[in-house]
Design a protein around this motif. Structure first.
Motif, PDB file in Angstrom:
ATOM      1  N   ARG A 142     -12.320  -1.379   9.975  1.00  0.00           N
ATOM      2  CA  ARG A 142     -10.905  -1.392  10.340  1.00  0.00           C
ATOM      3  C   ARG A 142     -10.418  -2.808  10.622  1.00  0.00           C
ATOM      4  O   ARG A 142      -9.340  -3.210  10.183  1.00  0.00           O
ATOM      5  N   ALA A 143     -11.195  -3.576  11.355  1.00  0.00           N
ATOM      6  CA  ALA A 143     -10.803  -4.941  11.715  1.00  0.00           C
ATOM      7  C   ALA A 143     -10.630  -5.809  10.468  1.00  0.00           C
ATOM      8  O   ALA A 143      -9.721  -6.641  10.409  1.00  0.00           O
ATOM      9  N   ASP A 144     -11.488  -5.620   9.476  1.00  0.00           N
ATOM     10  CA  ASP A 144     -11.378  -6.400   8.239  1.00  0.00           C
ATOM     11  C   ASP A 144     -10.097  -6.060   7.480  1.00  0.00           C
ATOM     12  O   ASP A 144      -9.421  -6.943   6.949  1.00  0.00           O
ATOM     13  N   ILE A 145      -9.768  -4.769   7.429  1.00  0.00           N
ATOM     14  CA  ILE A 145      -8.550  -4.337   6.734  1.00  0.00           C
ATOM     15  C   ILE A 145      -7.324  -4.907   7.433  1.00  0.00           C
ATOM     16  O   ILE A 145      -6.421  -5.445   6.789  1.00  0.00           O
ATOM     17  N   VAL A 146      -7.294  -4.800   8.750  1.00  0.00           N
ATOM     18  CA  VAL A 146      -6.157  -5.299   9.527  1.00  0.00           C
ATOM     19  C   VAL A 146      -5.975  -6.800   9.308  1.00  0.00           C
ATOM     20  O   VAL A 146      -4.860  -7.286   9.094  1.00  0.00           O
ATOM     21  N   ARG A 147      -7.055  -7.541   9.336  1.00  0.00           N
ATOM     22  CA  ARG A 147      -6.986  -8.994   9.178  1.00  0.00           C
ATOM     23  C   ARG A 147      -6.606  -9.378   7.752  1.00  0.00           C
ATOM     24  O   ARG A 147      -5.741 -10.217   7.523  1.00  0.00           O
ATOM     25  N   GLU A 148      -7.233  -8.732   6.772  1.00  0.00           N
ATOM     26  CA  GLU A 148      -7.021  -9.089   5.376  1.00  0.00           C
ATOM     27  C   GLU A 148      -5.596  -8.807   4.897  1.00  0.00           C
ATOM     28  O   GLU A 148      -5.017  -9.592   4.153  1.00  0.00           O
ATOM     29  N   SER A 162       4.964   0.275   0.533  1.00  0.00           N
ATOM     30  CA  SER A 162       5.095   1.361  -0.430  1.00  0.00           C
ATOM     31  C   SER A 162       4.022   2.426  -0.164  1.00  0.00           C
ATOM     32  O   SER A 162       2.998   2.170   0.464  1.00  0.00           O
ATOM     33  N   LYS A 163       4.286   3.606  -0.698  1.00  0.00           N
ATOM     34  CA  LYS A 163       3.334   4.712  -0.559  1.00  0.00           C
ATOM     35  C   LYS A 163       2.004   4.351  -1.213  1.00  0.00           C
ATOM     36  O   LYS A 163       0.933   4.665  -0.682  1.00  0.00           O
ATOM     37  N   ASP A 164       2.062   3.670  -2.347  1.00  0.00           N
ATOM     38  CA  ASP A 164       0.841   3.285  -3.055  1.00  0.00           C
ATOM     39  C   ASP A 164       0.000   2.314  -2.226  1.00  0.00           C
ATOM     40  O   ASP A 164      -1.225   2.434  -2.170  1.00  0.00           O
ATOM     41  N   PHE A 165       0.662   1.352  -1.597  1.00  0.00           N
ATOM     42  CA  PHE A 165      -0.058   0.394  -0.758  1.00  0.00           C
ATOM     43  C   PHE A 165      -0.748   1.111   0.405  1.00  0.00           C
ATOM     44  O   PHE A 165      -1.923   0.873   0.693  1.00  0.00           O
ATOM     45  N   LYS A 166      -0.017   2.005   1.061  1.00  0.00           N
ATOM     46  CA  LYS A 166      -0.592   2.751   2.186  1.00  0.00           C
ATOM     47  C   LYS A 166      -1.788   3.569   1.726  1.00  0.00           C
ATOM     48  O   LYS A 166      -2.819   3.613   2.402  1.00  0.00           O
ATOM     49  N   GLU A 167      -1.645   4.198   0.566  1.00  0.00           N
ATOM     50  CA  GLU A 167      -2.735   5.016   0.020  1.00  0.00           C
ATOM     51  C   GLU A 167      -3.975   4.164  -0.257  1.00  0.00           C
ATOM     52  O   GLU A 167      -5.101   4.559   0.066  1.00  0.00           O
ATOM     53  N   GLN A 168      -3.779   2.985  -0.821  1.00  0.00           N
ATOM     54  CA  GLN A 168      -4.904   2.100  -1.112  1.00  0.00           C
ATOM     55  C   GLN A 168      -5.601   1.646   0.162  1.00  0.00           C
ATOM     56  O   GLN A 168      -6.837   1.616   0.234  1.00  0.00           O
ATOM     57  N   VAL A 169      -4.828   1.300   1.180  1.00  0.00           N
ATOM     58  CA  VAL A 169      -5.405   0.843   2.440  1.00  0.00           C
ATOM     59  C   VAL A 169      -6.188   1.982   3.101  1.00  0.00           C
ATOM     60  O   VAL A 169      -7.294   1.776   3.613  1.00  0.00           O
ATOM     61  N   VAL A 170      -5.635   3.182   3.078  1.00  0.00           N
ATOM     62  CA  VAL A 170      -6.331   4.334   3.661  1.00  0.00           C
ATOM     63  C   VAL A 170      -7.621   4.611   2.899  1.00  0.00           C
ATOM     64  O   VAL A 170      -8.666   4.901   3.506  1.00  0.00           O
ATOM     65  N   GLN A 171      -7.576   4.507   1.583  1.00  0.00           N
ATOM     66  CA  GLN A 171      -8.787   4.737   0.785  1.00  0.00           C
ATOM     67  C   GLN A 171      -9.861   3.694   1.102  1.00  0.00           C
ATOM     68  O   GLN A 171     -11.051   4.028   1.141  1.00  0.00           O
ATOM     69  N   LEU A 172      -9.454   2.457   1.321  1.00  0.00           N
ATOM     70  CA  LEU A 172     -10.423   1.437   1.737  1.00  0.00           C
ATOM     71  C   LEU A 172     -11.088   1.826   3.057  1.00  0.00           C
ATOM     72  O   LEU A 172     -12.301   1.700   3.219  1.00  0.00           O
ATOM     73  N   HIS A 173     -10.280   2.283   3.990  1.00  0.00           N
ATOM     74  CA  HIS A 173     -10.806   2.691   5.294  1.00  0.00           C
ATOM     75  C   HIS A 173     -11.770   3.874   5.150  1.00  0.00           C
ATOM     76  O   HIS A 173     -12.844   3.886   5.756  1.00  0.00           O
ATOM     77  N   LEU A 174     -11.374   4.852   4.337  1.00  0.00           N
ATOM     78  CA  LEU A 174     -12.218   6.031   4.151  1.00  0.00           C
ATOM     79  C   LEU A 174     -13.502   5.691   3.399  1.00  0.00           C
ATOM     80  O   LEU A 174     -14.519   6.376   3.563  1.00  0.00           O
ATOM     81  N   ALA A 175     -13.458   4.634   2.588  1.00  0.00           N
ATOM     82  CA  ALA A 175     -14.650   4.208   1.848  1.00  0.00           C
ATOM     83  C   ALA A 175     -15.649   3.474   2.739  1.00  0.00           C
ATOM     84  O   ALA A 175     -16.768   3.192   2.314  1.00  0.00           O
ATOM     85  N   GLY A 176     -15.217   3.165   3.969  1.00  0.00           N
ATOM     86  CA  GLY A 176     -16.156   2.562   4.905  1.00  0.00           C
ATOM     87  C   GLY A 176     -15.890   1.107   5.246  1.00  0.00           C
ATOM     88  O   GLY A 176     -16.657   0.500   5.995  1.00  0.00           O
ATOM     89  N   LYS A 177     -14.844   0.532   4.714  1.00  0.00           N
ATOM     90  CA  LYS A 177     -14.526  -0.849   5.061  1.00  0.00           C
ATOM     91  C   LYS A 177     -14.091  -0.900   6.528  1.00  0.00           C
ATOM     92  O   LYS A 177     -13.292  -0.077   6.968  1.00  0.00           O
TER      93      LYS A 177
END
Length: 94
Positions: free
Chosen positions: A27-33, A10-25
């Protein structure tokens, strides 16, 4: 290597994931999680930065848009040409 089944997000899920990335989390952690492919995450971040939208039509360059339009027109003209050829064959028999 087995082929992964295509998933949609969903658009909301993509937005949340992008915001996590922009917040500094990382990339490897986001991909794995979230069990994402790195290329999908990169594409979402790039789309968010360029247009703020995740829709493909909103992220096309003018050249890509023109190419799609010209391909559709070419297909239509080829169909018209085929119809005219068939009509000429039918009229030639009479």
């Amino acid at each position: 290597m087995t082929k992964r089944e295509r998933r949609s997000f969903s658009k909301d899920f993509k937005e949340q994931v992008v915001q996590l990335h922009l917040a500094g989390k990382p990339r490897a952690d986001i991909v794995r999680e979230y069990d994402l492919t790195p290329s999908a995450l990169d594409r979402w971040v790039r789309q968010h930065q360029s247009s703020g939208s995740f829709q493909e039509k909103d992220n096309r360059t003018p050249e890509e848009t023109e190419l799609i339009k010209l391909r559709k027109e070419n297909q239509r003209l080829m169909m018209e040409n085929d119809i005219l050829k068939q009509a000429a064959l039918i009229m030639g028999r009479k």
